[in-house]
Design an enzyme around this catalytic site. Sequence first.
Site, PDB file in Angstrom:
ATOM      1  N   SER A 143     -35.645 -43.423 -25.117  1.00  0.00           N
ATOM      2  CA  SER A 143     -35.957 -42.469 -26.187  1.00  0.00           C
ATOM      3  C   SER A 143     -37.466 -42.343 -26.431  1.00  0.00           C
ATOM      4  O   SER A 143     -38.015 -41.239 -26.444  1.00  0.00           O
ATOM      5  CB  SER A 143     -35.222 -42.915 -27.451  1.00  0.00           C
ATOM      6  OG  SER A 143     -35.832 -42.419 -28.588  1.00  0.00           O
ATOM      7  N   SER A 144     -38.163 -43.482 -26.587  1.00  0.00           N
ATOM      8  CA  SER A 144     -39.593 -43.388 -26.922  1.00  0.00           C
ATOM      9  C   SER A 144     -40.394 -42.835 -25.747  1.00  0.00           C
ATOM     10  O   SER A 144     -41.348 -42.071 -25.942  1.00  0.00           O
ATOM     11  CB  SER A 144     -40.140 -44.747 -27.370  1.00  0.00           C
ATOM     12  OG  SER A 144     -39.894 -45.711 -26.386  1.00  0.00           O
ATOM     13  N   ALA A 145     -39.989 -43.155 -24.526  1.00  0.00           N
ATOM     14  CA  ALA A 145     -40.706 -42.613 -23.360  1.00  0.00           C
ATOM     15  C   ALA A 145     -40.515 -41.105 -23.278  1.00  0.00           C
ATOM     16  O   ALA A 145     -41.461 -40.354 -22.994  1.00  0.00           O
ATOM     17  CB  ALA A 145     -40.200 -43.274 -22.080  1.00  0.00           C
ATOM     18  N   GLY A 159     -33.459 -47.128 -29.306  1.00  0.00           N
ATOM     19  CA  GLY A 159     -33.090 -48.543 -29.172  1.00  0.00           C
ATOM     20  C   GLY A 159     -31.808 -48.746 -28.390  1.00  0.00           C
ATOM     21  O   GLY A 159     -31.132 -49.757 -28.532  1.00  0.00           O
ATOM     22  N   ASP A 194     -39.705 -46.568 -17.711  1.00  0.00           N
ATOM     23  CA  ASP A 194     -39.099 -45.516 -18.537  1.00  0.00           C
ATOM     24  C   ASP A 194     -39.902 -44.210 -18.483  1.00  0.00           C
ATOM     25  O   ASP A 194     -39.337 -43.153 -18.182  1.00  0.00           O
ATOM     26  CB  ASP A 194     -38.945 -45.990 -19.995  1.00  0.00           C
ATOM     27  CG  ASP A 194     -37.870 -47.058 -20.139  1.00  0.00           C
ATOM     28  OD1 ASP A 194     -37.433 -47.599 -19.113  1.00  0.00           O
ATOM     29  OD2 ASP A 194     -37.486 -47.351 -21.279  1.00  0.00           O
ATOM     30  N   GLY A 225     -31.514 -48.120 -24.877  1.00  0.00           N
ATOM     31  CA  GLY A 225     -31.708 -48.271 -23.434  1.00  0.00           C
ATOM     32  C   GLY A 225     -31.800 -46.957 -22.689  1.00  0.00           C
ATOM     33  O   GLY A 225     -31.718 -46.930 -21.461  1.00  0.00           O
ATOM     34  N   LEU A 226     -31.968 -45.864 -23.421  1.00  0.00           N
ATOM     35  CA  LEU A 226     -31.989 -44.554 -22.764  1.00  0.00           C
ATOM     36  C   LEU A 226     -33.389 -43.952 -22.693  1.00  0.00           C
ATOM     37  O   LEU A 226     -33.550 -42.779 -22.380  1.00  0.00           O
ATOM     38  CB  LEU A 226     -31.031 -43.592 -23.484  1.00  0.00           C
ATOM     39  CG  LEU A 226     -29.557 -44.002 -23.421  1.00  0.00           C
ATOM     40  CD1 LEU A 226     -28.699 -43.047 -24.243  1.00  0.00           C
ATOM     41  CD2 LEU A 226     -29.066 -44.035 -21.982  1.00  0.00           C
TER      42      LEU A 226
HETATM   43  C1  MEV Z   1     -36.324 -50.895 -20.552  1.00  0.00           C
HETATM   44  O1  MEV Z   1     -35.700 -49.622 -20.419  1.00  0.00           O
HETATM   45  C2  MEV Z   1     -36.540 -51.522 -19.212  1.00  0.00           C
HETATM   46  C3  MEV Z   1     -37.163 -52.904 -19.235  1.00  0.00           C
HETATM   47  O2  MEV Z   1     -37.205 -53.353 -17.881  1.00  0.00           O
HETATM   48  C4  MEV Z   1     -38.554 -52.901 -19.849  1.00  0.00           C
HETATM   49  C5  MEV Z   1     -39.569 -52.200 -18.966  1.00  0.00           C
HETATM   50  O3  MEV Z   1     -39.337 -52.017 -17.771  1.00  0.00           O
HETATM   51  O4  MEV Z   1     -40.649 -51.847 -19.502  1.00  0.00           O
HETATM   52  C6  MEV Z   1     -36.310 -53.901 -20.021  1.00  0.00           C
END
Ligand code: MEV
Length: 327
Positions: free
Chosen positions: A117-119, A112, A161, A114-115
Amino acid sequence: MTSTQSPQSVVERAPAKVILIGEHAVVYGHPAIALPFPPLSARGTAVPAAAGVAIRSDRYSGLVARLQEGYEIPKPLKPAAEAVRGSLEAIERAGGVPRSFDLYLESDIPPGSGLGSSAAVAVAAVRATFRFHDREAPPALLRMLATRAEAIAHGTSSGLDPTTVSAHGPIRYVRDHAPVDLNVVKPFGLVVADSGTTAPTGQMVMRVKSRLDEDPQAVARLAELGALAERAVQHLEHAEYPELGRVMDEAHLILGSLGVSTDRLDAIVTAARSAGAFGAKLSGAGGGGCAVALVPIERLRPVAEAMMAAGAPMAWPTQYLIESDKP
Ligand code: MEV
């Protein structure tokens, strides 16, 4: 499931990712620039088992996903289970015989934040499943399976991601297209700093969508982010890092106007610039999560310290891109 020969345990990894320019805009078809971030990674360890396939994750201890008819997969493990199921189907279609194994997923990427993680977990799961069957996942299939897992995890995914965490360096990405590798001719410094709060990607994507529904200006702002991404490609490939930093500063302002920055993120990027960064912005879906600063290599440490003094509990100063850092 049957084994045709004695399989060995395997470990496969996928790095975190950092978006330089284009988060949110990429969901609407604009280009984005992102790069794998190897200091943080996810791992998938596949171990031979007597029967069936079972998936566990260090993030959800006590939960197990068994790939068997009628088994209710626990929700948090559904993305990984889908990635593994899709991998096994592909292996079978290509003439392979699915084997029995236990898959252990671990990650030091803060979720959660922005790095990606889940991908990264999904890519590590696919890679481990293929490697356990003595194969390598073809890149387009790897991206497709991980993007499908992302859609389950977040509701919407541009595919940025999973594409970034399976890349070998910085990429230019447009939704539904193969990524284009970007050429880095001179190393640069990056500091990634966690703002200490998290926000679900899906929620932040929905927040931007509501903005677009209410405010016609927001559509133009996304287009500006797309134009900044094109400028960023030029600056990155020509090692024009001061100019690239200014593009990142502009992107941060636009993301703020779309409602996805926070006071803490604003303070962290301001501190990075004052300590000598070329530029800084939030990175990822926002609403919390991480900021990234582009930094002269000799300023890595002071910028990281300044970002932490401004409220980041963690910062990762990194020299990018030396050969040994490539994932
Ligand atoms: C999330 O890391 C990036 C977003 O642009 C969502 C996406 O591209 O799927 C917010």
